[in-house]
Design a protein around this motif. Structure first.
Motif, PDB file in Angstrom:
ATOM      1  N   PRO A 167       0.815  -1.225   0.000  1.00  0.00           N
ATOM      2  CA  PRO A 167       0.000   0.000   0.000  1.00  0.00           C
ATOM      3  C   PRO A 167       0.841   1.264   0.000  1.00  0.00           C
ATOM      4  O   PRO A 167       0.319   2.366  -0.118  1.00  0.00           O
ATOM      5  CB  PRO A 167      -0.792  -0.117   1.303  1.00  0.00           C
ATOM      6  CG  PRO A 167       0.095  -0.905   2.201  1.00  0.00           C
ATOM      7  CD  PRO A 167       0.929  -1.813   1.343  1.00  0.00           C
ATOM      8  N   GLU A 168       2.155   1.137   0.182  1.00  0.00           N
ATOM      9  CA  GLU A 168       3.090   2.268   0.065  1.00  0.00           C
ATOM     10  C   GLU A 168       4.436   1.678  -0.341  1.00  0.00           C
ATOM     11  O   GLU A 168       4.731   0.518  -0.037  1.00  0.00           O
ATOM     12  CB  GLU A 168       3.214   3.058   1.377  1.00  0.00           C
ATOM     13  CG  GLU A 168       3.765   2.251   2.546  1.00  0.00           C
ATOM     14  CD  GLU A 168       4.154   3.084   3.774  1.00  0.00           C
ATOM     15  OE1 GLU A 168       3.889   4.291   3.810  1.00  0.00           O
ATOM     16  OE2 GLU A 168       4.759   2.496   4.692  1.00  0.00           O
ATOM     17  N   THR A 169       5.277   2.465  -1.006  1.00  0.00           N
ATOM     18  CA  THR A 169       6.574   1.939  -1.441  1.00  0.00           C
ATOM     19  C   THR A 169       7.616   2.035  -0.317  1.00  0.00           C
ATOM     20  O   THR A 169       8.645   1.374  -0.369  1.00  0.00           O
ATOM     21  CB  THR A 169       7.098   2.712  -2.679  1.00  0.00           C
ATOM     22  OG1 THR A 169       7.239   4.090  -2.343  1.00  0.00           O
ATOM     23  CG2 THR A 169       6.174   2.571  -3.862  1.00  0.00           C
ATOM     24  N   ARG A 211      -8.078   9.624  -6.941  1.00  0.00           N
ATOM     25  CA  ARG A 211      -8.027   8.532  -5.957  1.00  0.00           C
ATOM     26  C   ARG A 211      -8.377   7.236  -6.666  1.00  0.00           C
ATOM     27  O   ARG A 211      -9.513   7.024  -7.076  1.00  0.00           O
ATOM     28  CB  ARG A 211      -9.015   8.774  -4.817  1.00  0.00           C
ATOM     29  CG  ARG A 211      -8.859   7.741  -3.699  1.00  0.00           C
ATOM     30  CD  ARG A 211      -9.962   7.817  -2.667  1.00  0.00           C
ATOM     31  NE  ARG A 211     -10.032   9.127  -2.065  1.00  0.00           N
ATOM     32  CZ  ARG A 211      -9.138   9.583  -1.186  1.00  0.00           C
ATOM     33  NH1 ARG A 211      -8.143   8.822  -0.804  1.00  0.00           N
ATOM     34  NH2 ARG A 211      -9.247  10.801  -0.698  1.00  0.00           N
ATOM     35  N   THR A 212      -7.361   6.406  -6.835  1.00  0.00           N
ATOM     36  CA  THR A 212      -7.539   5.164  -7.572  1.00  0.00           C
ATOM     37  C   THR A 212      -7.107   3.995  -6.687  1.00  0.00           C
ATOM     38  O   THR A 212      -6.567   4.195  -5.602  1.00  0.00           O
ATOM     39  CB  THR A 212      -6.679   5.185  -8.851  1.00  0.00           C
ATOM     40  OG1 THR A 212      -5.339   5.496  -8.478  1.00  0.00           O
ATOM     41  CG2 THR A 212      -7.168   6.234  -9.838  1.00  0.00           C
ATOM     42  N   ARG A 213      -7.344   2.791  -7.191  1.00  0.00           N
ATOM     43  CA  ARG A 213      -6.972   1.623  -6.374  1.00  0.00           C
ATOM     44  C   ARG A 213      -5.563   1.144  -6.713  1.00  0.00           C
ATOM     45  O   ARG A 213      -4.953   0.425  -5.941  1.00  0.00           O
ATOM     46  CB  ARG A 213      -8.007   0.522  -6.552  1.00  0.00           C
ATOM     47  CG  ARG A 213      -9.364   0.935  -5.988  1.00  0.00           C
ATOM     48  CD  ARG A 213     -10.326  -0.227  -5.867  1.00  0.00           C
ATOM     49  NE  ARG A 213     -11.472   0.134  -5.057  1.00  0.00           N
ATOM     50  CZ  ARG A 213     -12.707   0.320  -5.521  1.00  0.00           C
ATOM     51  NH1 ARG A 213     -12.964   0.155  -6.804  1.00  0.00           N
ATOM     52  NH2 ARG A 213     -13.684   0.654  -4.705  1.00  0.00           N
ATOM     53  N   MET A 218       6.058   8.365  -5.565  1.00  0.00           N
ATOM     54  CA  MET A 218       7.477   8.734  -5.654  1.00  0.00           C
ATOM     55  C   MET A 218       7.854   9.086  -4.209  1.00  0.00           C
ATOM     56  O   MET A 218       7.414  10.110  -3.694  1.00  0.00           O
ATOM     57  CB  MET A 218       7.661   9.926  -6.587  1.00  0.00           C
ATOM     58  CG  MET A 218       7.019   9.696  -7.959  1.00  0.00           C
ATOM     59  SD  MET A 218       7.339  10.989  -9.172  1.00  0.00           S
ATOM     60  CE  MET A 218       6.191  12.249  -8.662  1.00  0.00           C
ATOM     61  N   GLU A 219       8.593   8.172  -3.567  1.00  0.00           N
ATOM     62  CA  GLU A 219       8.845   8.355  -2.128  1.00  0.00           C
ATOM     63  C   GLU A 219      10.339   8.412  -1.837  1.00  0.00           C
ATOM     64  O   GLU A 219      11.143   7.740  -2.485  1.00  0.00           O
ATOM     65  CB  GLU A 219       8.223   7.217  -1.323  1.00  0.00           C
ATOM     66  CG  GLU A 219       6.712   7.185  -1.433  1.00  0.00           C
ATOM     67  CD  GLU A 219       6.043   6.399  -0.321  1.00  0.00           C
ATOM     68  OE1 GLU A 219       5.202   6.958   0.380  1.00  0.00           O
ATOM     69  OE2 GLU A 219       6.366   5.202  -0.162  1.00  0.00           O
ATOM     70  N   MET A 220      10.686   9.193  -0.823  1.00  0.00           N
ATOM     71  CA  MET A 220      12.076   9.297  -0.393  1.00  0.00           C
ATOM     72  C   MET A 220      12.105   9.270   1.128  1.00  0.00           C
ATOM     73  O   MET A 220      11.345   9.970   1.782  1.00  0.00           O
ATOM     74  CB  MET A 220      12.671  10.609  -0.921  1.00  0.00           C
ATOM     75  CG  MET A 220      14.170  10.731  -0.784  1.00  0.00           C
ATOM     76  SD  MET A 220      14.739  11.230   0.849  1.00  0.00           S
ATOM     77  CE  MET A 220      14.000  12.828   1.050  1.00  0.00           C
ATOM     78  N   GLN A 285      -6.633  19.774  -2.152  1.00  0.00           N
ATOM     79  CA  GLN A 285      -6.452  18.371  -1.772  1.00  0.00           C
ATOM     80  C   GLN A 285      -4.978  18.042  -1.707  1.00  0.00           C
ATOM     81  O   GLN A 285      -4.175  18.603  -2.457  1.00  0.00           O
ATOM     82  CB  GLN A 285      -7.092  17.450  -2.821  1.00  0.00           C
ATOM     83  CG  GLN A 285      -8.565  17.648  -3.032  1.00  0.00           C
ATOM     84  CD  GLN A 285      -9.416  17.112  -1.893  1.00  0.00           C
ATOM     85  OE1 GLN A 285      -8.912  16.382  -1.034  1.00  0.00           O
ATOM     86  NE2 GLN A 285     -10.673  17.479  -1.863  1.00  0.00           N
ATOM     87  N   GLU A 286      -4.650  17.055  -0.881  1.00  0.00           N
ATOM     88  CA  GLU A 286      -3.259  16.624  -0.731  1.00  0.00           C
ATOM     89  C   GLU A 286      -2.690  16.059  -2.032  1.00  0.00           C
ATOM     90  O   GLU A 286      -3.324  15.234  -2.684  1.00  0.00           O
ATOM     91  CB  GLU A 286      -3.209  15.532   0.344  1.00  0.00           C
ATOM     92  CG  GLU A 286      -1.868  14.848   0.432  1.00  0.00           C
ATOM     93  CD  GLU A 286      -1.866  13.620   1.346  1.00  0.00           C
ATOM     94  OE1 GLU A 286      -2.830  13.436   2.122  1.00  0.00           O
ATOM     95  OE2 GLU A 286      -0.895  12.849   1.268  1.00  0.00           O
ATOM     96  N   ILE A 287      -1.490  16.530  -2.398  1.00  0.00           N
ATOM     97  CA  ILE A 287      -0.766  15.852  -3.483  1.00  0.00           C
ATOM     98  C   ILE A 287       0.521  15.209  -2.954  1.00  0.00           C
ATOM     99  O   ILE A 287       1.046  14.281  -3.548  1.00  0.00           O
ATOM    100  CB  ILE A 287      -0.460  16.786  -4.692  1.00  0.00           C
ATOM    101  CG1 ILE A 287       0.195  18.100  -4.259  1.00  0.00           C
ATOM    102  CG2 ILE A 287      -1.707  17.039  -5.501  1.00  0.00           C
ATOM    103  CD1 ILE A 287       0.608  18.985  -5.442  1.00  0.00           C
ATOM    104  N   VAL A 325      12.873  11.245   7.875  1.00  0.00           N
ATOM    105  CA  VAL A 325      11.973  12.256   7.327  1.00  0.00           C
ATOM    106  C   VAL A 325      11.559  11.741   5.946  1.00  0.00           C
ATOM    107  O   VAL A 325      12.422  11.442   5.119  1.00  0.00           O
ATOM    108  CB  VAL A 325      12.661  13.627   7.204  1.00  0.00           C
ATOM    109  CG1 VAL A 325      11.733  14.635   6.516  1.00  0.00           C
ATOM    110  CG2 VAL A 325      13.078  14.141   8.578  1.00  0.00           C
ATOM    111  N   GLU A 326      10.265  11.603   5.748  1.00  0.00           N
ATOM    112  CA  GLU A 326       9.753  11.032   4.492  1.00  0.00           C
ATOM    113  C   GLU A 326       9.088  12.098   3.625  1.00  0.00           C
ATOM    114  O   GLU A 326       8.352  12.951   4.131  1.00  0.00           O
ATOM    115  CB  GLU A 326       8.700   9.958   4.808  1.00  0.00           C
ATOM    116  CG  GLU A 326       7.931   9.489   3.589  1.00  0.00           C
ATOM    117  CD  GLU A 326       6.810   8.521   3.909  1.00  0.00           C
ATOM    118  OE1 GLU A 326       5.879   8.893   4.644  1.00  0.00           O
ATOM    119  OE2 GLU A 326       6.876   7.381   3.416  1.00  0.00           O
ATOM    120  N   THR A 327       9.351  12.034   2.315  1.00  0.00           N
ATOM    121  CA  THR A 327       8.564  12.841   1.374  1.00  0.00           C
ATOM    122  C   THR A 327       7.855  11.841   0.457  1.00  0.00           C
ATOM    123  O   THR A 327       8.490  10.950  -0.089  1.00  0.00           O
ATOM    124  CB  THR A 327       9.439  13.815   0.555  1.00  0.00           C
ATOM    125  OG1 THR A 327      10.219  13.077  -0.391  1.00  0.00           O
ATOM    126  CG2 THR A 327      10.358  14.639   1.438  1.00  0.00           C
TER     127      THR A 327
END
Ligand code: GAP
Length: 461
Positions: A167-169, A211-213, A218-220, A285-287, A325-327
Motif C-alpha cells: 500500500p506504500e513503497t 483517488r484510484t486503487r 514517488m517516495e524518499m 487536496q493533498e498531493i 523524514v519522508e517525502t
C-alpha cells in the motif's frame, strides 16, 4: 483510525473553476488516459495511460528522479519488489491499522466511508439516512475495513501463503536500509528514493485519477541522526514545495496543511501535506505528504525481523537507529494537478474560434514540437519530414500535413505542444522556418539547423 481519519474532500474550500469533466473527455479523445478494460464496461477506479499520457507521467517522474537522486550526492535510488514478506506489513502496522470505517446500506446495498459528510445522522442508529437511496435506519454501524489487497504466493491458497500488494513503497526502502547504506558507503544523513506502484482497496475512489486503487508513488526516506530531524523536516518541506512550483503549478493553488493530532498516522510525530486547488467542489487536496516518522519503522523492523538496523557512526564510535523524514508524492495525482493547472479555454484575437490549450511546462509536454509544411507541394512536405526526422532523435515530434494550418496549430495547443514549426515558401528560398510559441502565439523566423538547439534550450529548464 490514525492516518486515514481525514477524508480528502474536507480539506480547503474551492475557488477555481471545475475543469475535471472537460479534462476527462480531452484525455480520452487525445490519448492521454483511458478507463481500464473499457470494452468490458470498465474496472472501478483504475485507469490506463495512452500514448500522450505515458509520456507526460514519465516526464514528471523523470523530473522527480533527477531532482531527488541524480542531482544530489546524498540520495540513492532503489527499485524494491511490490510483493514483500507478509511480516513486513505486521511490523509496519498496516495489518492492524491501515483501515477505513465502512458503512453499508441494507436497502440499496451501497457502501460509504463512515465519515462521509453526506450521511445525515449517526450510522447504525434509526435516524441515520442513506445518502444514495434516502432510506432512514438502513445504515450499518461503521466497521473497520483493511485497505490492503491480499493475494496468494504459490499454488496453494491457504492462510500460510497470503501476501499483500504494497500500500506504500516506503517499506521496501526501510527493509533495504542497511543494504543500500553499506553497498554505497553513504553516511547519515542520507536518503533512499524510489518510484513504484502502490495499491489500496479504497472505499470511495474517484475524481478520475485523483483517488484510484492502483497508483504510483514517488517516495524518499531521509535517514538522520536523532535530534536533527526537526531541522531536516523543515528543509524537506521547503525543497518539496519548490519542486511543485518548478512544474509550473500556480503558487496561489498550492497550500500547506498541517496534520492535527487526530490526523497523524501512527508512525508520524509531525506531518504536513502540500495541497493543490483542483477547482470546483474538490478544492484543495493533498498531493504530497512530508512526514517525520521518527525511528518507528526501523525499530519495528528490528523487532519483527530480529535483525539490527543500526547505523555505525565511525568518527564518533557510536551506533544508533536513525530517524526518518519522508517525502511521499503521488505520480498520478500530481499528473492530474499538472493537467488541471494547465487547462484553459481562451479567445484568440482576430479569430472567431477560441482555443483549448494545455499550457504544460515544456519539460512535461508529451510532444515538444509539431512540424508542418504550409502546403502539400513545392518540396515543403519533403523538407518538413526531413526536419521532423532529425528533431525526433532528440525529443518527441509530431509531423502533420493535413488540413488548414490554423487547425493543425489548435490540435497541438490542445495537447500542450509548446512549439510548432512551419515550413513555407521562404524556407525553400533561404532555409528558415517559423517557430510558433504555444503561449504567446508569437512567431519567430529561425534557420532550420538552429531549431533543434532552440527547442532543447527551452525544454531543459
Ligand atoms: N508512505 C506514506 C504514504 O503513503 P500517503 O499520504 O498515504 O502517505 C502519499 O500517500 C501520496 O500518495 C498522497 O499524497 C497521494 O499523492 C498519493 N496517494 C495516496 N493514495 C492514493 C490513491 N488512492 N490514489 C492516488 N494517489 C494516492
Amino acid at each position: 483510525m490514525g492516518w486515514r481519519c481525514r477524508p480528502d474532500y474536507l480539506v480547503g474550500m474551492p475557488n477555481q473553476p471545475d475543469v475535471l469533466e472537460k479534462l476527462v473527455s480531452l484525455c480520452k479523445r487525445r490519448g492521454f488516459i483511458f478507463q481500464s478494460s473499457e470494452i468490458y464496461g470498465g474496472t472501478g477506479s483504475v485507469w490506463d495511460y495512452g500514448p500522450l499520457g505515458v509520456e507526460l507521467k514519465k516526464n514528471l517522474k523523470d523530473r522527480w528522479w533527477h531532482a531527488m537522486v541524480r542531482a544530489r550526492d546524498d540520495i540513492e535510488g532503489l527499485d524494491a519488489a511490490i510483493l514483500m514478506h507478509p511480516r513486513v506489513w505486521e511490523a509496519s502496522g498496516h495489518v492492524a491499522t491501515f483501515t477505513d470505517p465502512l458503512v453499508d446500506c441494507k436497502n440499496c446495498k451501497k457502501r460509504f466511508r463512515g465519515d462521509d459528510p453526506k450521511i445525515k445522522g449517526t450510522p447504525g442508529t434509526p435516524d441515520a439516512q442513506c445518502p444514495a437511496c434516502g432510506m432512514k435506519g438502513t445504515l450499518s454501524e461503521p466497521r473497520l475495513f483493511n485497505l490492503m489487497f491480499k493475494t496468494f504466493m504459490g499454488p496453494v491458497e491457504d492462510s500460510a501463503s497470503v501476501v499483500y500488494l504494497r500500500p506504500e513503497t516506503a517499506q521496501g526502502i526501510y527493509v533495504n536500509f542497511l543494504n543500500v547504506q553499506q553497498s554505497t558507503r553513504q553516511k547519515v544523513p542520507f536518503g533512499i528514493a524510489q518510484i513504484g506502484k502502490a495499491f489500496r482497496n479504497e472505499i470511495t475512489p474517484g475524481n478520475f485519477i485523483f483517488r484510484t486503487r492502483e497508483f504510483e508513488q514517488m517516495e524518499m526516506q531521509f535517514f538522520v541522526e536523532p535530534g536533527t530531524e526537526v531541522e531536516w523536516f523543515d528543509y524537506w518541506k521547503q525543497e518539496r514545495l519548490k519542486w511543485h512550483q518548478s512544474l509550473g503549478l500556480d503558487e496561489k493553488r498550492l497550500q500547506w496543511h498541517q496534520h492535527t493530532k487526530e490526523e497523524l498516522a501512527h508512525y508520524a510525530s509531525a506531518a504536513f501535506d502540500i495541497t493543490f486547488d483542483f477547482g470546483g467542489t474538490l478544492g484543495f487536496q493533498e498531493i504530497e505528504g512530508v512526514h517525520n516518522r521518527g525511528d518507528y519503522d526501523l525499530r519495528r523492523h528490528q523487532e519483527y525481523s530480529g535483525k539490527k538496523l543500526e547505523y555505525f557512526d565511525q568518527p564518533n564510535n557510536k551506533r544508533f537507529v536513525p530517524f526518518v523524514v519522508e517525502t511521499s508524492v503521488g505520480a498520478d495525482r500530481t499528473t492530474l494537478a499538472v493537467l488541471v493547472n494547465a487547462y484553459r479555454e481562451e479567445a484568440v484575437e482576430g479569430e472567431d474560434e477560441g482555443r483549448t490549450v494545455l499550457a504544460l511546462h515544456p519539460s512535461l509536454a508529451p510532444v515538444k514540437a509539431g512540424v508542418f509544411p504550409l502546403v502539400k507541394k513545392d518540396g515543403m512536405p519533403e523538407f518538413a519530414n526531413t526536419l521532423a526526422t532529425e528533431l525526433r532523435q532528440h525529443f518527441p515530434v509530431f509531423y502533420d500535413e493535413s488540413g488548414a494550418i490554423g487547425r493543425r496549430y489548435r490540435r497541438q495547443d490542445e495537447v500542450g505542444t509548446p512549439f510548432c514549426i512551419t515550413v513555407d515558401g521562404d524556407t525553400m528560398q533561404d532555409g528558415t522556418v517559423t517557430i510558433r510559441d504555444r503561449d504567446t502565439l508569437q512567431q519567430e523566423r529561425v534557420a532550420a539547423e538552429r531549431v533543434g538547439p532552440y527547442i532543447r534550450e527551452r525544454i531543459a529548464v
